[in-house]
Design a protein around this motif. Sequence first.
Motif: not given
Length: 769
Positions: A308-314, A493-502, A530-537
């Motif tokens: 799923p998308y949230w897992l690919e993002t993580f 963390c900012i570097k990874q978000f930028r790599k994922l086009n967020f 929400n799944k993505f945020l729970s995984t980040m926590v």
Amino acid sequence: MHRRITVFTLQVLRNPPITPSQRTPLYSQLNPFARGAANGLTFFRFFSFTPVHRRVPDSDDPANLMKEDGVSVCSQMWIENFREPDRLVSNLTSYLRRFELWVLAYQKVCADEIGAYVPRSSITRSALEDLLALRNAVLDNRFKWGARLEFIIKSPKDKTEYESLSKRKIKAILTTTQPAPFQDKLVQEVLFMILEPIYESRFSQKSFAFRPGRNAHTVLRVIRRNFAGYLWYIKGDLSVILDGLKVGLVMSALMRDVRDKKIIDLIKMALVTPVITSPVDGEEKKKKKKRKYQKKKVLAEDEPKPDPYWLETFFGFAPEEAEKLPSWGHCGILSPLLANICLDELDRWMEGKIKDFYCPSKSDVIWNSPEGEAEQGNTSWPEFVPTSGPDKTRKMDYIRFGGHILIGIRGPRADAATLRKQLIEFCDQKYMIKLDNESLPIEHITKGIMFLDHVLCRRVVYPTLRYTATGGKIISEKGVGTLLSVTASLKQCIKQFRKLNFLKGDREPDPQPCFRMFHATQAHTNAQMNKFLSTMVEWYRYADNRKKVVNFCSYIIRGSLAKLYAAKYKLRSRAKVYKIGARNLSRPLKERKGQSPEYQNLLRMGLAESIDGLQYTRMSLIPEADYTPFPSNWRPDHEKALVEYIRLDDPKTLEEQRSCIREQGLVSPQDYISMLVWNYKRNAIVMDQLSLVKSAVNSTKDLEKTDFATGAIIVITYVLLPMPLMFFAGSWVFSFYLYPILAILKHGGVIRLGRIGDGTLSKFYTLNL
């Protein structure tokens, strides 16, 4: 006797006699359902006197080769290797012949291929026959790695008829990159199940990657526990080894502990056989034009769903140390294990250096014990004077995660430089890789050391010291101390978000809409995030700044979704999205007002999905960092269970337990059941349990009184056993519970078995008779 008659009747009912093909007069007389049957007496005679024709077992059926469960065979291998971790293993071909392991490997590989577990009863006979043929080919040296067209066994989802393929397709298969064949994965899985318990009992406790029960969180907790007080750090990148080593180096490392020719030759052929890859130039020349309208891919019934998308993002947030996964030749899942086998020599070498470097000082606050293991004082507060002079303890520690190492040194920088020089020479001689001072930098703790996307730094704190002076007066003073801090890197963390086009921009982070979820509903999109945020926590669980970094992640995700909804529902701005959908985006966003009934009415009728709001929209909702104490000699749960099992199964431990039983005046359950059965046979009466354990109860007041019913249950159970097995039965039943020191307690017809340590019942095992 009554039980035997019942079982015989059931066998007759389940296995009726085989009827002849032609109906003869004799058949008409015996068949109660045929015309002319006289009465019900014939039916009774049919079931009473007709002999049972059992089916003759098929000698060619591969299922007959499975004598026990594959999991039990694996458990036996783990126990044997952890019982004797230093022995030289020379006979592994016997495990390679075990068909149970091949069936278990087939189940595991099928689960990866089709995304569903295949029970053993669901495996077809043809698949078992092909699996047996593959096993025999491996044993007879007829198996070839990387076959493209000739397969002994194929994947359940592979429906291709290779005999009817055209020459062009055959050429494409033989010259382009193809995934590993199904039969290769099966052989890799069997080899992995055989080799993993051998080396897991030998590996150093300083390595943590590609091993069961260990992960990046374990590394961070070990660093927080053991690296407090170190001033100089050496961070090394040996990930070049994960790209591959010479075959001779890998085989020499493997043959240090394994001397089975069949296994060694299989792995050597997997490393030597060339892997066919597509030429890069051909890919550049033949660029396929993208279709304007691409059809949506429809998955087959047995095809696993993509992540799923949230897992690919993580997965995009994987730290640098965990990004590279070794893949050597045709070894597949064996590659990480082989990499750890090769790097284990480095771990052992570093353990020797740690012992040689240790130099305690009696005047130091910590690490001044002669053994160097038991620390005095709190290591989280290593000292109040953060210096490293000649009167301080010299100590070193080491940790490895995959191909990345981290060394902490308490002492002068010259010692760190000497160690770095020795490390460069060792890697050159052992692994033939050239390292220099730049690849192994020496950094001070004050500059911050990055490891697994966390920064190790030192915080200066001012605790209040209270002590009692002369005369009993309590004095409070402000002290100065240092504290090791494990902080999540916001910059990373900012570097990874930028790599994922967020994010976009270099200075201030500006969220970008995640158009990947444009066609999903609002409820589904919020659930994914929400799944993505729970995984980040959970990922930043042990970071000191957990609240800050998770709050930043929540801000980026919320802003990205707001921009997506603004574009999707034509609301122009994020402010308007927040105004309609609330801060957590839990209210429904509609394209036009008044076109449909109210959301609550639709929700009540089941015509609309319930929309969950985004989590962690406020910092007060984010949990604090986890500071749970970590034991110094930590081991995973499965290793602790194995060591405990082996210790309890040791004859010395059994003798100690028996002597403890005699000293405590207790009666073991084996002896107790034997006494019950013997008294029943000799006196033909049921003895009361209380009279049998009266002596034990007098010496141990903690034992509860038992009643007559439990004794009757035990007697009824064991009287039916043959006489020679009478005294063996109790011992066999309780040997499953590892022969703990036992005490008998009664709770509702259940015998509880407690292991005694220092005269107290510390643990209970329950057995229903």
